[in-house]
Design a protein around this motif. Structure first.
Motif, PDB file in Angstrom:
ATOM      1  N   ILE A 178     -43.573  31.444 -33.679  1.00 47.79           N
ATOM      2  CA  ILE A 178     -43.778  31.957 -35.035  1.00 47.79           C
ATOM      3  C   ILE A 178     -44.755  31.059 -35.783  1.00 47.79           C
ATOM      4  CG2 ILE A 178     -41.785  30.684 -35.970  1.00 47.79           C
ATOM      5  CD1 ILE A 178     -41.332  33.080 -37.874  1.00 47.79           C
ATOM      6  N   GLU A 179     -45.616  31.686 -36.547  1.00 50.18           N
ATOM      7  CA  GLU A 179     -46.559  30.965 -37.398  1.00 50.18           C
ATOM      8  C   GLU A 179     -46.135  31.158 -38.851  1.00 50.18           C
ATOM      9  OE1 GLU A 179     -48.564  28.658 -38.888  1.00 50.18           O
ATOM     10  OE2 GLU A 179     -49.565  28.862 -36.922  1.00 50.18           O
TER      11      GLU A 179
ATOM     12  N   GLY B 154     -33.955  40.348 -44.810  1.00 47.51           N
ATOM     13  CA  GLY B 154     -33.569  40.983 -43.550  1.00 47.51           C
ATOM     14  C   GLY B 154     -32.319  40.360 -42.954  1.00 47.51           C
ATOM     15  N   TYR B 155     -32.204  39.046 -43.084  1.00 41.20           N
ATOM     16  CA  TYR B 155     -31.029  38.336 -42.588  1.00 41.20           C
ATOM     17  C   TYR B 155     -29.871  38.372 -43.582  1.00 41.20           C
ATOM     18  CZ  TYR B 155     -33.989  36.138 -38.994  1.00 41.20           C
ATOM     19  OH  TYR B 155     -34.821  35.895 -37.926  1.00 41.20           O
TER      20      TYR B 155
ATOM     21  N   LEU C 210     -34.661  30.528 -37.089  1.00 40.83           N
ATOM     22  CA  LEU C 210     -35.421  31.400 -37.990  1.00 40.83           C
ATOM     23  C   LEU C 210     -34.711  31.579 -39.330  1.00 40.83           C
ATOM     24  CD1 LEU C 210     -36.514  34.106 -35.395  1.00 40.83           C
ATOM     25  CD2 LEU C 210     -38.009  32.449 -36.532  1.00 40.83           C
ATOM     26  N   MET C 211     -33.409  31.737 -39.294  1.00 38.25           N
ATOM     27  CA  MET C 211     -32.643  31.906 -40.528  1.00 38.25           C
ATOM     28  C   MET C 211     -32.717  30.652 -41.394  1.00 38.25           C
ATOM     29  SD  MET C 211     -29.308  33.950 -39.031  1.00 38.25           S
ATOM     30  CE  MET C 211     -28.488  34.060 -40.612  1.00 38.25           C
ATOM     31  N   HIS C 212     -32.594  29.507 -40.758  1.00 38.85           N
ATOM     32  CA  HIS C 212     -32.607  28.236 -41.492  1.00 38.85           C
ATOM     33  C   HIS C 212     -33.946  27.997 -42.169  1.00 38.85           C
ATOM     34  CE1 HIS C 212     -31.757  23.961 -42.293  1.00 38.85           C
ATOM     35  NE2 HIS C 212     -32.994  23.744 -41.884  1.00 38.85           N
TER      36      HIS C 212
ATOM     37  N   GLN D 241     -40.343  41.417 -39.431  1.00 45.60           N
ATOM     38  CA  GLN D 241     -40.204  41.881 -38.051  1.00 45.60           C
ATOM     39  C   GLN D 241     -39.445  40.890 -37.167  1.00 45.60           C
ATOM     40  OE1 GLN D 241     -42.975  40.663 -39.316  1.00 45.60           O
ATOM     41  NE2 GLN D 241     -44.017  39.358 -37.820  1.00 45.60           N
ATOM     42  N   TRP D 242     -39.437  39.620 -37.581  1.00 47.38           N
ATOM     43  CA  TRP D 242     -38.740  38.613 -36.789  1.00 47.38           C
ATOM     44  C   TRP D 242     -37.222  38.767 -36.852  1.00 47.38           C
ATOM     45  CZ3 TRP D 242     -40.502  35.142 -33.309  1.00 47.38           C
ATOM     46  CH2 TRP D 242     -41.876  34.946 -33.246  1.00 47.38           C
TER      47      TRP D 242
END
Length: 207
Positions: A104-105, A124-125, A79-81, A29-30
């Motif tokens: 984010i956890e 997703g990415y 987030l991608m990294h 979802q992120w």
């Protein structure tokens, strides 16, 4: 009713309050959060005409292309990294640092669940088969890079910036083709030339 202004003098601690956002478990979802802009208009004005000219040459030569990313916000890059780092076993979930504005956890009940959630994010990415670690800071952040998937069949005849046509018979028939990379460079659009293999990435410097 008459009113009278009253001046209130605060006597309490005036230190700004720090509000900690509730964290949400990592997962696919992120991927929809902190979206970027994948249009050519999102490019830095000085770099945009170079990409536009290169793309016009690709179109004239009958090359198929699909833009994947242009501008990427810092939070999305974060987030991608780290999802990639966790998914590929380069870091444990508990050791991932925090980022301002990204509640984010990463730590799930088990490390295996943490890794699975990271894998879902990578898919997703579309970074799960990237071949290099997604950068925390890149030219995307300053609108000087573009990710584009390129392909063609047969022999490619393409003009460089100076109007000279290059005949490309070699493989691969993609953006990784060395001769096509040379053509792109004449337009000031440089193929990724750092450590690893980032197949779709082109920028103003190759970074």
């Amino acid at each position: 009713m008459a009113t009278h202004p009253i001046q209130l003098t605060p006597h309490t601690d005036q230190t700004p309050a720090v509000v900690e956002l509730a964290k949400e478990l990592s997962g696919a979802q992120w991927c929809a959060r902190f979206p970027g802009d994948n249009t050519l208009q999102a490019l830095e004005p000085g770099f945009r005409p170079k990409v536009t000219a290169f793309f016009a040459a690709l179109d004239a030569a009958g090359v198929s292309k699909s833009v994947g990313a242009v501008f990427r916000p810092k939070s999305r890059a974060f987030l991608m990294h780290w999802s990639y780092m966790l998914y590929t076993g380069r870091v444990k979930a508990k050791d991932i640092p925090n980022a301002n504005g990204v509640p984010i956890e990463w730590v799930h009940p088990t490390e295996a669940e943490s890794v699975r959630a990271a894998e879902d994010m990578c898919k997703g990415y579309q970074t799960h088969n990237l071949g290099t670690i997604p950068a925390l800071h890149s030219q995307h952040e300053v609108r000087l890079a573009i990710d584009v998937t390129i392909s063609w069949s047969g022999i490619l005849d393409i003009a460089n910036q100076y109007g000279t046509t290059t005949e490309i018979k070699s493989s691969p028939r993609s953006g990784m083709n060395a001769e096509l990379v040379q053509v792109g460079a004449t337009y000031g659009v440089i193929k990724y030339n750092r450590t690893g293999t980032d197949k779709p990435h082109w920028s103003s410097t190759g970074a």
